[in-house]
Design a protein around this motif. Structure first.
Motif, mmCIF file in Angstrom:
data_model
loop_
_atom_site.group_PDB
_atom_site.id
_atom_site.type_symbol
_atom_site.label_atom_id
_atom_site.label_comp_id
_atom_site.label_asym_id
_atom_site.label_seq_id
_atom_site.Cartn_x
_atom_site.Cartn_y
_atom_site.Cartn_z
ATOM 1 N N ASP A 131 -25.343 -16.631 -5.281
ATOM 2 C CA ASP A 131 -25.929 -17.829 -3.612
ATOM 3 C C ASP A 131 -26.729 -16.988 -2.513
ATOM 4 O O ASP A 131 -27.102 -16.150 -3.842
ATOM 5 C CB ASP A 131 -24.555 -17.381 -2.828
ATOM 6 C CG ASP A 131 -23.898 -18.415 -2.128
ATOM 7 O OD1 ASP A 131 -24.268 -19.336 -1.569
ATOM 8 O OD2 ASP A 131 -22.666 -18.526 -1.035
ATOM 9 N N CYS A 134 -24.756 -14.314 0.154
ATOM 10 C CA CYS A 134 -24.398 -13.232 -0.647
ATOM 11 C C CYS A 134 -25.150 -12.376 -0.503
ATOM 12 O O CYS A 134 -26.110 -11.949 -0.879
ATOM 13 C CB CYS A 134 -23.588 -13.699 -1.559
ATOM 14 S SG CYS A 134 -23.755 -12.044 -3.065
ATOM 15 N N PRO A 160 -21.712 -21.621 -4.362
ATOM 16 C CA PRO A 160 -22.118 -21.624 -3.362
ATOM 17 C C PRO A 160 -20.903 -20.951 -2.521
ATOM 18 O O PRO A 160 -19.527 -22.267 -2.672
ATOM 19 C CB PRO A 160 -22.675 -22.888 -2.789
ATOM 20 C CG PRO A 160 -22.146 -24.089 -4.171
ATOM 21 C CD PRO A 160 -22.703 -23.272 -4.748
ATOM 22 N N ARG A 161 -21.030 -20.191 -2.015
ATOM 23 C CA ARG A 161 -18.968 -19.884 -2.299
ATOM 24 C C ARG A 161 -18.072 -20.390 -0.875
ATOM 25 O O ARG A 161 -17.403 -20.762 -0.778
ATOM 26 C CB ARG A 161 -18.970 -18.405 -1.650
ATOM 27 C CG ARG A 161 -19.921 -17.296 -2.994
ATOM 28 C CD ARG A 161 -19.643 -15.681 -2.167
ATOM 29 N NE ARG A 161 -20.486 -16.749 -0.970
ATOM 30 C CZ ARG A 161 -20.965 -15.275 -0.327
ATOM 31 N NH1 ARG A 161 -20.030 -14.128 -0.498
ATOM 32 N NH2 ARG A 161 -21.392 -15.417 0.487
ATOM 33 N N SER A 168 -25.218 -22.782 2.421
ATOM 34 C CA SER A 168 -25.561 -22.276 1.260
ATOM 35 C C SER A 168 -25.713 -23.035 0.160
ATOM 36 O O SER A 168 -26.673 -23.139 -0.668
ATOM 37 C CB SER A 168 -24.937 -21.215 0.787
ATOM 38 O OG SER A 168 -23.074 -21.450 0.800
ATOM 39 N N TYR A 169 -25.058 -24.450 0.093
ATOM 40 C CA TYR A 169 -25.115 -25.642 -1.408
ATOM 41 C C TYR A 169 -26.909 -26.208 -0.961
ATOM 42 O O TYR A 169 -27.053 -26.110 -2.127
ATOM 43 C CB TYR A 169 -24.028 -26.649 -0.838
ATOM 44 C CG TYR A 169 -23.676 -27.715 -2.160
ATOM 45 C CD1 TYR A 169 -23.495 -27.368 -2.682
ATOM 46 C CD2 TYR A 169 -24.450 -28.573 -1.746
ATOM 47 C CE1 TYR A 169 -23.508 -28.727 -4.220
ATOM 48 C CE2 TYR A 169 -24.997 -30.186 -1.887
ATOM 49 C CZ TYR A 169 -24.316 -29.898 -3.592
ATOM 50 O OH TYR A 169 -23.509 -31.255 -4.533
ATOM 51 N N TYR A 213 -21.467 -24.818 -9.472
ATOM 52 C CA TYR A 213 -20.112 -24.202 -8.787
ATOM 53 C C TYR A 213 -18.586 -24.453 -10.368
ATOM 54 O O TYR A 213 -18.112 -23.997 -10.303
ATOM 55 C CB TYR A 213 -19.941 -25.161 -7.652
ATOM 56 C CG TYR A 213 -19.163 -24.690 -7.155
ATOM 57 C CD1 TYR A 213 -19.389 -23.892 -5.969
ATOM 58 C CD2 TYR A 213 -18.117 -25.685 -6.294
ATOM 59 C CE1 TYR A 213 -18.473 -23.016 -4.899
ATOM 60 C CE2 TYR A 213 -17.488 -25.394 -6.067
ATOM 61 C CZ TYR A 213 -17.351 -24.065 -4.886
ATOM 62 O OH TYR A 213 -16.346 -23.836 -4.346
ATOM 63 N N THR A 224 -19.339 -13.363 -5.812
ATOM 64 C CA THR A 224 -20.644 -13.163 -6.608
ATOM 65 C C THR A 224 -20.912 -11.964 -5.282
ATOM 66 O O THR A 224 -21.426 -11.407 -5.040
ATOM 67 C CB THR A 224 -22.201 -14.376 -5.851
ATOM 68 O OG1 THR A 224 -22.149 -14.518 -4.459
ATOM 69 C CG2 THR A 224 -21.590 -16.254 -6.240
#
Length: 251
Positions: A131, A134, A160-161, A168-169, A213, A224
């Motif tokens: 990510d 992270c 992406p968490r 983040s995505y 994902y 991650t």
């Protein structure tokens, strides 16, 4: 006595064969119905026979694994071990997970990755679900020159968490679409670590971020960095370059 035992074993095998045939004939109808009763969105990604009589190994579409009776009446979650007389203890759950991860790492989605090649002779390859935001992903990435210098090739898959559509995505999508994807990804992690504004987005392109994902979720990735060896072994979390090399048998 020996004859009675033999007859019992034969009958037991016959009953098990009938039970398995019934489940196969019904295409796991009872099991699928049971999953729907737990949660209508819950599906079986795979269903396999276990060494335990009448119990099936089910990988769910959310990445979790459960064990269920053929009629769907009973199930349990956790680790299954086989403790056969005169044999070593066998972790049945981890054996299944290793196999599933190996299949996942061979999928088309996993072949589309950011690749940071080894310097000189390539001694090992690892795949890391990563990510942008992270901290330990950033820490691990800062050691990339040292990792590569040890002869380790790193393949990154996006995870992406915060989920699809998050910042983040988008940063991972931008990193894939950038003219120099590796440099953009490196800069994106550095900027996130330093609380700086993200880079300008490049022109949108087809990208594997959603596929990465989804793949991670299917094999139970929930954090991650998640490091997958070529053997299928999963190491959740950060490891320094030298420790990583030791785990790979390089040092």
């Amino acid at each position: 006595m020996h004859l009675m035992i033999t007859k019992f074993a034969t009958a037991f095998t016959f009953i098990f064969a009938l039970l398995a045939a019934h489940v196969w004939a019904g295409e796991y109808t009872e099991i699928k119905s049971s999953l729907a009763r737990i949660n209508p969105d819950l599906k079986a990604s795979s269903i396999e026979v276990t060494p335990m009589f009448g119990i099936y190994n089910i990988l769910l579409n959310n990445g979790d694994r459960i064990y269920m009776s053929a009629d769907g009446e009973f199930f349990f979650a956790g680790t299954m071990y086989q403790n056969s007389f005169g044999e070593n203890l066998v972790n049945i759950t981890e054996q299944s997970s290793l196999k599933d991860r190996l299949v996942a790492m061979g999928s088309p989605a996993a072949q589309q990755a950011w690749v940071f090649p080894a310097q000189g002779e390539r001694k090992a390859t690892i795949t890391i679900f990563t990510d942008i935001d992270c901290f330990y992903c950033q820490k691990l990435h800062a050691e990339m020159p040292a990792i590569n210098a040890l002869g380790i090739e790193v393949k990154y898959l996006a995870f992406p968490r915060a989920g699809i559509g998050s910042s983040s995505y988008q940063a991972l999508v931008d990193s894939w679409c950038a003219k120099n994807a590796n440099e953009f990804l490196t800069e994106a992690k550095l900027r996130s670590h330093n609380k700086q504004a993200p880079q300008a987005s490049p022109k949108p392109c087809e990208n594997p971020v959603l596929a990465h994902y989804t793949l991670g979720q299917q094999i139970g990735i929930n954090g991650t960095p998640a490091i997958v060896f070529d053997s299928g072994e999963l190491l959740p979390g950060y490891l320094p370059a030298n420790e990583l090399a030791k785990r790979l048998g390089i040092l």
